[in-house]
Every structure is written in C-alpha cells, then in structure tokens.
Design an enzyme around this catalytic site. Structure first.
Site, mmCIF file in Angstrom:
data_model
loop_
_atom_site.group_PDB
_atom_site.id
_atom_site.type_symbol
_atom_site.label_atom_id
_atom_site.label_comp_id
_atom_site.label_asym_id
_atom_site.label_seq_id
_atom_site.Cartn_x
_atom_site.Cartn_y
_atom_site.Cartn_z
ATOM 1 C CG HIS A 198 6.869 1.823 9.490
ATOM 2 N ND1 HIS A 198 7.387 3.063 9.785
ATOM 3 C CD2 HIS A 198 7.212 1.572 8.206
ATOM 4 C CE1 HIS A 198 8.024 3.543 8.731
ATOM 5 N NE2 HIS A 198 7.924 2.648 7.753
ATOM 6 C CG ASP A 212 5.625 2.452 4.598
ATOM 7 O OD1 ASP A 212 6.485 3.303 4.868
ATOM 8 O OD2 ASP A 212 5.811 1.228 4.701
ATOM 9 C CG ASP A 241 11.884 1.553 6.631
ATOM 10 O OD1 ASP A 241 12.923 0.875 6.692
ATOM 11 O OD2 ASP A 241 10.969 1.318 5.829
ATOM 12 C CG HIS A 246 11.142 5.695 3.987
ATOM 13 N ND1 HIS A 246 10.227 6.020 4.970
ATOM 14 C CD2 HIS A 246 11.002 4.364 3.786
ATOM 15 C CE1 HIS A 246 9.575 4.925 5.335
ATOM 16 N NE2 HIS A 246 10.021 3.901 4.637
#
Length: 872
Positions: free
Chosen positions: A11, A13, A123, A334
C-alpha cells in the site's frame, strides 16, 4: 478444503507524516526488489502495485531506463498496475475528479499493458453510493475496500453485490480486517499461529465460499522475500487449508459462482469495525476549500471554454489540462485531501493546489483572449466579452473590471445597441502593471480600472461581445449607495441586518421567514486531524450578543451587505476549560444579491487567532426535519439527521461514534415538501443538521487542531488514529476565505432543481477585456471569430451539466450530464455546428450506441442519480 489466496502487494501512501520525496527514495529501492523477484523467481507469479499508476510516474522520474522492464512484467501478467492514477478519497472529491482519476489511470496503464479491472480502494475513509456506477462506466465489475460497512447495511458477509441507484452493480470483496493483515508474516511458528488464528476466525465468518484473501503487504512495505518459507509453515500448521500465491481476480472468479450473494446499496460510512472519520471533511479548511474551488474552475469554466475555442478552430490543449488534473489528483489520495498529514506535507499539498490553480487561471485567460482577439473589430474600440459556460442562455447581472485610459465610456453591443451599466468602483493603475513597454518609452499616463455591473442575456454555451466607446460625458459616479436603514429589498427577498450581524430574511413569494441566519457557533475541539472531539459539558459560544459593524449598499442591479463580526473566544483548551475569553475569531460577511435572482451569495473572510476550536455558521430554516438532502458524485443523497446507531454505538463497541456530520459536494438542504432552504457551496463541504427540531443547517467554517493523531477521544475511544505528531499549522491561525450561498425555494430540492442552482452558482459568467496593451504579446491567430456565438443548447431543462470537453482519443467533443433528482428525466441537446454521428458513450469515452438525431438534436433518458454522456 479451504483455500487461502496470499496476494503480495504494497500500500503506497505517496505522502502522510512523511513527504513524497521520502517515499520516492523507498520506492526506487522497493521497485528493484519487486522486479528482480518477479523476473527471477518462477514460483512468485504476481505483485499488485497498489492500484495506482502515480507510483510508476514517480519511479520513472528517477529510473526512466526501466520502462521496458516494467512493460515486460505488466504484459506477462506478473506486475499488476492500475486502474487509478491515485487512490482517491470518495467523500469530498467531485465526480469529474474521480472519473479523470480512472481515465488517466487507464491511459497510463495501457502504455504498458492492461489495467487491473478492480475498483481497488483499500483505505478510503468511506464509500460513496455512486461508485458502482462510476466503476461500471470503466467496465469494472469488481470492487475491493475496507472501511464503512456493518451488518445494518444488509449482510454480515464480506462478499456481496453493491448497487447504485441507476442499477449499476459491482461484486465486492471486503477486507474486514484491512489490507495489511499479512504484513511481515513471521517465521516463528508460535507467533505466526497466534496471528493467523485471530484472522481466520473473522475471515471464515464473513466468507461465502471456501476462498479467502490474505493480503501480504502494508504501507511502504518492501517485498517479503521469504514468503515461500512462510507458505510452507502455514501449510504445515493448517493442513486442512491450501495456501498459495494469487491475485485478486482469482477469488472474484470463485465468488461469481455463488448465486446467493446479498445485494447492498447506498453509501458506507459506518465506523463500527473500522474508522471512517466523519468529521475529517473540515480539517485544514484552506486545503479543502482550494480543492473545491479548483475542481469547479476546471470542470465548469476551463474545459467548456476550451471546447468553445476548439469549435472555433483553436487548439484544445489536452497536455496542459492533463497536467492540471494530475496535479490536483496527487492531492486526492485519502490522507492528502483528508489532511491527516504532517505540516510539511500540507505545505506541499497547498503548493500543488497553488500550481494547479495558477495553470487553470492562466489557461482560462488565454482562451478568453484568443477568442476575443480574433473577433472582427473594424471600429478599433476596446472590447469586452461575456462568456456563458452553461448549455442555456442566462439573464445575469455581470460584475467585472474594465481597464481603460478613458475617463468616461459607453458600453454597446456589436449591433450598436447601448447597454446601460453602473460603476461600482474606480481605481488608478500604474501603466507598468499593464505593459512595461508603455513606461519604457516614457508614457506615464495612468490607466483607470473600473468595476462595473450590467444586466444582459448571454447565449447558451457561448459568448457575446461588447464595444467600449469613448465619450465626452463626465465620468459616471459610483452607483452603490449606502442605505440609511439596516433593511434592504430585492424582487424576491426582504432582508434586515440585525445588530449582531445576522440576517432576517423574508421570502416575498410565499411569506416564509428565517431569523438569525449566519449566527456563529464556536466550541472547543480536543480532537486531531482525523476527528472533531468536543469538550464534555462545555457551553458553546454564539455571536448573538456581539455588536457588528454593518454596511448596506444598493443600486439598480442588487444589494451589497457587509457585516464585521468579532467573537471573543478562549485562546486554547486550557483557557476554554477555565472559562476565559482571551482571544478572538472574526468574520467579515460580504453578501451580494441580484434583484432578480433568489441566490444569496455569501463570502466569508475569517481571521482566527485562537487554537483548538471549531467555528460553524448556522442557517435556521424553520423546517423541522428527519432527513437532509445533499449531493454526492452525479447524484442526490438523503441522510438521517440522527444516525440510528447513536443509541447503540457504545453497547456494540463501535470504533467511533456515528455523529451525523456529513459531506456535500455543491449543496445541502432541508425541505418539508412545500418549501425548502438550501446552501450552495464553492468552498466548505461539511454540514450537520442540528437544533431541537433539527431545523438548522450547521455549515463548518473550519476546525483548529494541533496534532495529527490523538488517543481516547470522546467520540473515538482507544488508540490514536495515525501518530501523535504536533501539527501547529493545522491550528489555522490567520486568514481564510470561504464562499457559499443560500437559497429559499418552493418544493423539495428535487422539484426546485437545486442541483442546477448549485451549478449556476459555481459557474459565473466569465469576461475578458481587450485593450491595445498586454505584457504578453501574441501574433494574430488568422481565425476570425463571430461577435455572438453559441456552440450548443439544451432542449430540456432537467439535467445538470457535469462538463464539456474534447474527447481523449477523437477529434470530437464530449458532453457529460447527470440527473440529481428523484424522477426519470430526459437529457436533450441541440448541437449548432454538428456534423456526422452523435454517440452515447460510457465514462471511459467508449461508445455505447449511436443516437438518433434530428436537426442536430439528440436525447437520452436518465434514471435518478444517473450520469450519461454524448460524443458529437
């Protein structure tokens, strides 16, 4: 035998408490390890690159020489990329932004192979009810997410179908424990068993088949090189299960065989099993407001304007527009748009928005100039062009600036008809600000910048040009005159500004009234960047006893009100607990209302000097309500003013309290069926319905907090969200500009077509003033443009334009529109310069079917909350 699909992934970010540049360094390292493993280990078949192609963009900026390696792995089906550009938020990001995110994610993926056809958002803080429709528009039939569901949506299973109101459907594989349960799986068998036993009890309970997913990855996690050892240990520890490396598509193929899956609908914003942070919609309101403003400029102004220019023979600058979209979509992840980041990351986010807005503004100015400069103008007079970027003609009061050396002038249309106007302001400008060459040759005569207003009808999706002619008359006086009283009247409203700076408004059409409109509510915020947290037992502070400075002005076109309100508040939480009022937050309300229109435009200039608090503007409607109405992507959504789970959240041990703080995109309203009141917004996107009768819309102006994450909040017990990192910039000390509007209307929001009102509010008439001087020179285009022009017009008045743009792959224009009402409607348009076939197309711009057209007019039927598009 139960089968466990272990899916390797990371994941990613791009930023959070760390910066993009820090993550990029890790990315370069991780990508090499991933590619080496995929290239050299035949037993390691797949790796999911987090569903977003911005990862590749960041990587190739450093390692362009590895493009062919990536292409080979993607085409071999081993490296799985797309479908997104960035993993988007779904609550405060607009529909066009989400569509472009998928559009550019697919475009980037197709350069290397095929994108992963899964709506992968592991997420995001809640799921919009319109996502199945958006996914289907890109031929995506599957969805994976984590946050927002609970049994009360209709199933306790983790696999189900999810439908939008138009009937679009995706098959969902929920991550009930998140995307990271398989992170750093240990070789120690005792530790491995302890972890996996806990997971299997949840995964088995929610599964509808013998197939479950164990995602093997985490935030910024490098590839787990010893996964083969782990699989052997798992196989030994759990001999009744089969463990193997897999990809997400494999489990969907198994789920599709199940004919008994539940069908769910609506949005998913429950914080029972996982936090969705319902009050994150107002963190760092400066960033949230910038996003709203730029999204609206892009879709409501720039793209339609570029389409008009393209239809006249000018280039449609796809490349420049894609740069803008990608700049803001980097901010739509997000964490980024949620603004639950470190201060250094928020500075980077703000800078991206600054760059994106500068590019947008300058490209808008360029297109207006190119069109106006090419208008045949034998008189040599200065020109003023008004652009209407909606598909119907509009009678508007236009407010703009005219720069001229003339001490007086008349405004005439190109047929010579005089257009009455009024001067509402006049300033002297240094000529060097207009073109430095003027003063270079010794001419220091000043220019005048006039602020003027006039009322006229501007053609649908087009423009009208005017000439500015010199006159020997004396210069006009400023027309906005101060009134002697605190009461003003328009064709629709009677308004009284009260001593505390609030408004009393009477609708002359039906006699309904509202009082104390724009009352300020202030309370402590002991929360973090994720969630608002009130002080228990606190007495809220209101502006009802303040003494405002008030100014009222009026002319023939409308009224102009200004109220300066200074509210004494505690400087921080310690002062608030001690009952001290030792700081201030001030708001200057600037309210403008054209005489002939019902929309009350409100601009708030806020100056905050205090910490740890929340400021809201209250709109008491007098309409007792059980539900609110607001918009989401391409639709209208109703929500309970009190979430039913409030009665049981503590008993059921929810992760967070389900307060009815909700997002909107462009409007929110209350209605009793006979009448309604709605707020339209071009900035804040958070509201709550409050009051003893739930008749008051509380619009959040900002939250002020000083830490990224905090534990044991009143409404969110337990561990911190994020990490405990100081974020002093999130205290929002300083100035903030917000713009929204208010409208009283007959009937429900659907009947009053509030969606169209919001679109009009966020699509003001644009103007361009052509004078003989400009610091940036352009050669003649060789194109002659007409003095009055209309590209197209709607022939039914029920849908809302989403945008008008040039198609990505064809030399045709695309018009996208939607139906934010409760009734089936027709979207019908006449194309004034149409040649050839008109097609209905999907969101990915691929054709669905040719449309019958007569006299260059075509129509499609739209269900409630449905979006459609035509290529012409």
């Amino acid at each position: 035998m139960k089968k466990v699909h272990i899916v390797p992934h990371m994941h990613w970010d791009r930023e959070w408490y760390f910066s993009t540049e820090e993550s990029r360094i890790l990315l370069v390292n991780n990508m090499e390890e991933i590619m080496e493993k995929l290239e050299n280990d035949l037993d390691y078949p797949y790796y999911v690159l987090d569903g977003q192609t911005s990862i590749l963009e960041d990587y190739f900026a450093v390692k362009p020489e590895n493009r062919e390696r990536v292409r080979h792995l993607v085409q071999a089906g081993k490296l799985i990329i797309g479908p997104w550009y960035t993993q988007t938020d779904e609550m405060v990001v607009g529909g066009e932004s989400i569509v472009r995110n998928l559009l550019y994610g697919h475009k980037d993926s197709q350069e290397f192979g095929v994108p992963m056809k899964i709506g992968y958002l592991p997420d995001s803080f809640g799921q919009s009810s319109q996502m199945p429709q958006i996914f289907n528009g890109f031929d995506i039939q599957y969805s994976i997410f984590w946050r927002g569901t609970s049994e009360r949506h209709g199933t306790d299973k983790t696999e189900f179908y999810w439908e939008s109101d138009d009937g679009s459907r995706v098959l969902v594989q929920l991550f009930p424990l998140g995307y990271a349960i398989g992170k750093y799986l240990p070789e120690d068998e005792e530790a491995l068993t302890k972890r996996i036993d806990k997971y299997f009890s949840v995964l088995d309970r929610g599964a509808t088949t013998d197939h479950i997913i164990l995602p093997n990855g985490h935030d910024q996690m490098p590839i787990q090189k010893n996964i083969d050892v782990i699989i052997n240990k798992l196989q030994h520890l759990y001999p009744d299960r089969e463990f193997f490396l897999s990809r997400y598509e494999n489990i969907f193929h198994e789920l599709e065989k199940n004919e008994d899956l539940s069908v769910l609908s609506g949005e998913f914003l429950d914080g029972k099993y996982m936090r969705v942070h319902r009050s994150i919609f107002s963190t760092r309101m400066d960033i949230k407001a910038a996003n709203t403003r730029i999204e609206n400029k892009l879709t409501n102004v720039l793209e339609p304007l570029a389409s008009i220019a393209h239809s006249l023979g000018f280039e449609y600058h796809h490349g420049l527009i894609e740069l803008i979209w990608k700049e803001i979509m980097k901010n739509h992840a997000h964490d980024s748009i949620g603004c639950c980041c470190s201060d250094k990351v928020h500075r980077e986010i703000l800078n991206r928005f600054f760059i994106a807005e500068e590019k947008t503004d300058q490209l808008i100015e360029f297109y207006k100039r190119k069109i106006t400069d090419s208008i045949k103008n034998e008189s040599g007079d200065d020109l003023l062009t008004a652009f209407n970027l909606l598909p119907y003609e509009r009678e508007e009061v236009v407010t703009t600036k005219v720069v001229s050396k003339l001490n007086a002038f008349t405004l005439v249309d190109m047929d010579g008809t005089a257009i009455p106007y009024e001067v509402i302001g006049k300033e002297i400008l240094d000529p060097g600000l207009i073109d430095r060459q003027i003063v270079h040759y010794g001419n220091y005569d000043p220019f005048y910048e006039y602020s003027i207003q006039w009322k006229d009808t501007v053609p649908a999706m087009g423009y009208k040009a005017y000439r500015i002619k010199g006159t020997s008359h004396e210069a006009a006086e400023i027309s906005l005159k101060e009134t002697d009283t605190h009461e003003v009247e328009t064709d629709i409203y009677r308004l009284r500004v009260q001593a505390n700076g609030t408004l009393h408004i009477k609708d002359k059409r039906d006699g309904s009234e509202m009082d104390q409109v724009l009352l300020l509510e202030n309370g402590g915020d002991d929360g973090d960047e994720y969630d608002y947290s009130p002080l228990e037992g606190e007495k809220l502070i209101y502006s009802d006893q303040t003494a405002a400075n008030i100014s009222l002005r009026q002319n023939r076109y409308g009224v102009d009100l200004e109220m300066d309100v200074e509210l004494n508040v505690p400087k921080d939480l310690d002062s608030r607990k001690a009952g001290k009022l030792d700081s201030t937050v001030s708001v200057t309300w600037h309210v403008t209302i054209p005489h002939h229109q019902p929309v009350i435009q409100i601009s708030a200039t806020i100056d905050n000097e205090a910490k740890d608090h929340r400021l809201r503007a209250l709109i008491p409607t007098g309409i007792a309500s059980s539900i609110s109405w607001s918009d989401n992507q391409f639709g209208l959504i109703q929500r309970d003013v009190v979430d039913g789970a409030m009665r049981v959240w503590e008993k059921e041990d929810w992760d967070e309290r389900p307060d009815s703080i909700y997002p909107m995109l462009s409007f929110v309203g209350l209605t009793d069926g006979d009448r309604g009141v709605s707020v339209l917004t071009n900035s804040t996107r958070e509201y709550e319905i409050i009051g003893g009768s739930f008749d008051t819309m509380a619009v959040t102006l900002f939250r002020s907090v000083g830490v990224l994450g905090k534990e044991e909040l009143v409404r969110r017990p337990g561990r911190p969200s994020g990490i405990k990192l100081p974020t002093p910039d999130s205290q929002m000390i300083g100035k903030l500009q917000l713009d929204f509007a208010l409208v009283m209307h007959k009937g429900s929001l659907s009947q009053a077509k509030v969606g169209r009102m919001a679109k009009e509010y966020t699509t003001p008439i644009q103007t361009y003033n052509k004078i003989p001087f400009n610091a940036m020179k352009l050669n003649s285009s060789g194109i002659v443009t007409p003095t009055v022009y209309s590209l197209l017009e709607e022939t039914s008045a029920d849908v809302v334009l989403s945008t008008l743009k040039k198609a990505e792959e064809e030399n045709r224009l695309l018009i996208r529109f939607y139906n934010p009402t409760e009734e089936e409607v027709e979207g019908s348009f006449r194309f004034h310069y149409q040649e050839g076939q008109i097609d209905e197309v999907k969101l990915n711009e691929e054709p669905i079917q040719p449309l019958e057209s007569q006299n260059s007019e075509a129509a499609v039927t739209l269900k409630p909350n449905q979006v459609k598009a035509m290529l012409f």
